[in-house]
Design a protein around this motif. Sequence first.
Motif, PDB file in Angstrom:
ATOM      1  N   THR A 283     122.825  97.602 124.916  1.00 35.55           N
ATOM      2  CA  THR A 283     121.875  97.794 126.001  1.00 35.55           C
ATOM      3  C   THR A 283     120.525  98.136 125.389  1.00 35.55           C
ATOM      4  O   THR A 283     120.397  99.113 124.658  1.00 35.55           O
ATOM      5  N   THR A 284     119.535  97.291 125.674  1.00 35.58           N
ATOM      6  CA  THR A 284     118.180  97.500 125.166  1.00 35.58           C
ATOM      7  C   THR A 284     117.276  97.871 126.329  1.00 35.58           C
ATOM      8  O   THR A 284     117.271  97.181 127.351  1.00 35.58           O
ATOM      9  N   ALA A 285     116.520  98.961 126.171  1.00 33.55           N
ATOM     10  CA  ALA A 285     115.513  99.320 127.172  1.00 33.55           C
ATOM     11  C   ALA A 285     114.148  98.916 126.632  1.00 33.55           C
ATOM     12  O   ALA A 285     113.813  99.210 125.487  1.00 33.55           O
TER      13      ALA A 285
ATOM     14  N   ALA B 260     126.553  99.940 130.754  1.00 28.72           N
ATOM     15  CA  ALA B 260     126.142 100.146 129.354  1.00 28.72           C
ATOM     16  C   ALA B 260     127.279 100.791 128.563  1.00 28.72           C
ATOM     17  O   ALA B 260     127.558 100.414 127.429  1.00 28.72           O
TER      18      ALA B 260
ATOM     19  N   ALA C 296     120.561 103.602 126.768  1.00 26.53           N
ATOM     20  CA  ALA C 296     120.257 102.478 125.881  1.00 26.53           C
ATOM     21  C   ALA C 296     120.764 102.716 124.464  1.00 26.53           C
ATOM     22  O   ALA C 296     120.818 103.848 123.988  1.00 26.53           O
TER      23      ALA C 296
ATOM     24  N   ALA D 272     116.509 105.623 129.795  1.00 30.89           N
ATOM     25  CA  ALA D 272     116.502 104.862 128.533  1.00 30.89           C
ATOM     26  C   ALA D 272     117.141 105.699 127.423  1.00 30.89           C
ATOM     27  O   ALA D 272     117.925 105.200 126.619  1.00 30.89           O
TER      28      ALA D 272
END
Length: 254
Positions: free
Chosen positions: A39-41, A197, A217, A213
Amino acid sequence: MHHDLYGRNSMLELKNINVSYQNHSVIEDLSIAFKEQETTAIVGPSGAGKSTLLRTLNLLNIPTSGVISFNGQELTFPKKYPKKFLNRFRQNFGMVFQNFNLFPHLTVLENVMEGPVHVQKRDRKTVEQEARKSLTKVGLAAKADSYPAQLSGGQQQRVAIARAMAMHPKFLFFDEPTSALDPELENEVLNVIGELASKQNSQIIVTHNLNFAREAADRIIFFEDGQVLFDGTPDEFFASDSPRIQQFTKKILK
């Protein structure tokens, strides 16, 4: 997730991507890769090009130049690709927008089934079973027969997430998924995304919510003026000694 086809981590990659509108450059010579199961924020000031980046990954914005590759398939721009081809490429990705864009005349269940049945031409019975499972995942199994107008904004956005998941995308993209919601409803949507996530879904989220985030993330990208100014773990981001990042996080977390 089917990994066996491509080995463990299929990659979504941008190489030397430029995006301009009316001769105004929004993204300049950007090269970046995203791995499955992360999971990228993407965070940064408004107007930085974050949404443009997300829409470019999904080819809703066509790059002026550069290469997008996914699982070994390369698209090179400014070459023109047939619409059918672009639509097929987009099916790897599920997109959740700021506004929920649900069909008002369809029930919640029908909204979730629409894409798999009409776009992917999958079997209605199987799709219905899966759609009910997706609605359970976002906590809305009981609302299957309601219409969007009968739901709160937070519930509508959770239906939009279930709808994106129903297409079996390799990546889920979220573009400021809570910016149209008040804080109480924001949390119920973020909890669902956080839950996804934790199950190692592949997600890229443009968000203004730094606490989220930090918690959800695996990776934070700080994006400003069409450039990546930071790319690393949440711990590294919040411990960064970059004056620009400190100024940004202070202002938001004050």
